[in-house]
Write an enzyme that holds these catalytic residues in place. Structure first.
Site, mmCIF file in Angstrom:
data_model
loop_
_atom_site.group_PDB
_atom_site.id
_atom_site.type_symbol
_atom_site.label_atom_id
_atom_site.label_comp_id
_atom_site.label_asym_id
_atom_site.label_seq_id
_atom_site.Cartn_x
_atom_site.Cartn_y
_atom_site.Cartn_z
ATOM 1 N N CYS A 166 0.641 -1.269 -0.016
ATOM 2 C CA CYS A 166 -0.078 0.025 -0.080
ATOM 3 C C CYS A 166 0.847 1.320 -0.043
ATOM 4 C CB CYS A 166 -0.923 0.149 1.176
ATOM 5 S SG CYS A 166 -2.390 1.251 1.069
ATOM 6 N N ASP A 171 -3.346 1.841 10.301
ATOM 7 C CA ASP A 171 -4.590 2.634 10.485
ATOM 8 C C ASP A 171 -5.370 2.638 11.826
ATOM 9 O OD1 ASP A 171 -4.754 1.948 7.280
ATOM 10 O OD2 ASP A 171 -5.797 3.927 7.609
HETATM 11 C C1 RUB Z 1 -3.812 3.440 3.432
HETATM 12 C C2 RUB Z 1 -3.132 2.685 4.404
HETATM 13 C C3 RUB Z 1 -1.638 2.965 5.185
HETATM 14 C C4 RUB Z 1 -1.950 3.464 6.552
HETATM 15 C C5 RUB Z 1 -0.960 4.146 7.056
HETATM 16 O O1 RUB Z 1 -5.172 2.920 3.131
HETATM 17 O O2 RUB Z 1 -3.487 1.566 4.743
HETATM 18 O O3 RUB Z 1 -1.003 1.927 5.137
HETATM 19 O O4 RUB Z 1 -3.239 4.439 6.462
HETATM 20 O O5 RUB Z 1 -0.737 5.134 6.184
HETATM 21 P P1 RUB Z 1 -5.983 4.095 2.428
HETATM 22 P P2 RUB Z 1 -0.062 6.599 6.900
HETATM 23 O O6 RUB Z 1 -5.154 4.184 1.200
HETATM 24 O O7 RUB Z 1 -7.143 3.038 2.102
HETATM 25 O O8 RUB Z 1 -6.251 5.301 3.186
HETATM 26 O O9 RUB Z 1 1.321 6.106 7.427
HETATM 27 O O10 RUB Z 1 0.242 7.453 5.944
HETATM 28 O O11 RUB Z 1 -0.680 7.251 7.977
#
Ligand code: RUB
Length: 306
Positions: free
Chosen positions: A129, A198
């Site tokens: 991701c 998340d």
């Molecule tokens: C994004 C996702 C990321 C986390 C952490 O999912 O799973 O790994 O949100 O991101 P989506 P960060 O694209 O559905 O939002 O480290 O930027 O908080």
């Protein structure tokens, strides 16, 4: 209610803002805009506006405790203030928002500094991701002169892996891009798995983009260390009280547009990685075992548990 909050909530819902940290920042900025534009005259009117904004922002995405913690904390600063005038309370929102953003930034720096030490010359890092916290850690390692490679998954159905791949190429990091189902074939080429989060639950489990749980299993099978890179502010206090973290289910259209009628399509955005598969959580308190996350979070951010 200011238009800025509605627009921010809609952008979050449509994934135009992506990743837990960016979602939280967009929500905080929407509250800042509300504070600037409010026409509320009384304390009660202003508190009602904030409550409405909170409802809209919370409903935009279900699995975002960082955003909920940020909004709750900012609103609590207003509720705890004795000011009667809406204008004075609005200034309180602005200063609380600025303070939260500053602390969020400081944690990102701290996490990157700690985590970059885990990247050694010649390593191959596997990620899934797009986590801005993971990519920032990798950019820090790169700026420190480390040479490493990245393997990233495309991340169906919304292809956030493309954002990761582009960021890595911009940094000058050799990057290999694979379809999600190739993860098992490629994880054996990796030395380390880094993913974002998340949500973190009371048990020390982590919720991240769908597929993360499978990658954790693959890392376990291939005996590769699996680390979660996250702010402790993603801890969800509701899980302490017994609630399960809700997993957002998104539109089937994202998986298959104009799919055959009657076909059941499921599109959960996230899954749970059990703490048994997590070697460590790289956070603003250091590299900690997942089972101590609740305790460490309680020590650092006691207000989350109120
Ligand atoms: C994004 C996702 C990321 C986390 C952490 O999912 O799973 O790994 O949100 O991101 P989506 P960060 O694209 O559905 O939002 O480290 O930027 O908080």
């Amino acid at each position: 209610m200011t238009e800025a909050v509605r627009v921010a909530a809609e952008r979050i819902r449509r994934l135009e803002v992506q990743g837990a940290r960016n979602v939280a920042i967009a929500a905080i900025k929407a509250l800042e805009a509300l504070a600037e534009e409010t026409e509320a005259k009384t304390r009660e009117e202003f508190l009602n506006e904030l409550a409405e904004a909170r409802g809209l922002l919370f409903a935009s995405r279900a699995t975002e405790p960082l955003m909920r913690n940020a909004v709750r904390w900012i609103i609590s600063q207003v509720e705890n203030s004795h000011e009667k005038q809406a204008a004075a309370l609005a200034r309180r929102v602005s200063s609380a928002a600025a303070q939260f953003l500053k602390e969020l930034d400081a944690s990102k720096e701290c996490i990157a500094e700690i985590g970059a030490k885990r990247i050694l010359d010649g390593m191959v890092v596997f990620t899934h991701c797009h986590s801005s916290t993971v990519t920032y850690l990798l950019s820090k390692a790169k700026k420190e002169g480390k040479t490493f490679e990245v393997i990233c998954t495309e991340t169906r159905p919304a292809f956030q892996g493309r954002i990761t791949a582009k960021e890595m190429l911009m940094l000058g990091v050799k990057t290999t891009f694979i379809v999600d189902s190739a993860a098992r074939s490629f994880i054996r080429n990796a030395d380390l798995v880094l993913v974002g989060a998340d949500a973190i639950t009371a048990e020390g489990n982590v919720i991240n983009k769908i597929g993360t749980g499978t990658i954790a299993l693959l890392a376990h099978e291939a005996r590769k260390p699996f680390y979660v890179v996250t702010e402790l502010l993603k801890f969800d206090p509701a899980t302490v009280c017994g609630d399960y973290e809700q997993i957002e289910e998104r539109s089937p259209e994202e998986v298959w547009k104009n799919a055959p009628e009657k076909l059941v399509i499921r599109n959960p955005a996230f899954d749970v990685t059990r703490r048994d598969f997590i070697h460590g959580v790289i956070c603003e308190e250091g590299v900690i075992p997942p089972h101590s996350v609740a305790e460490v979070t309680r020590r650092r951010y006691p207000w989350i548990f109120i």
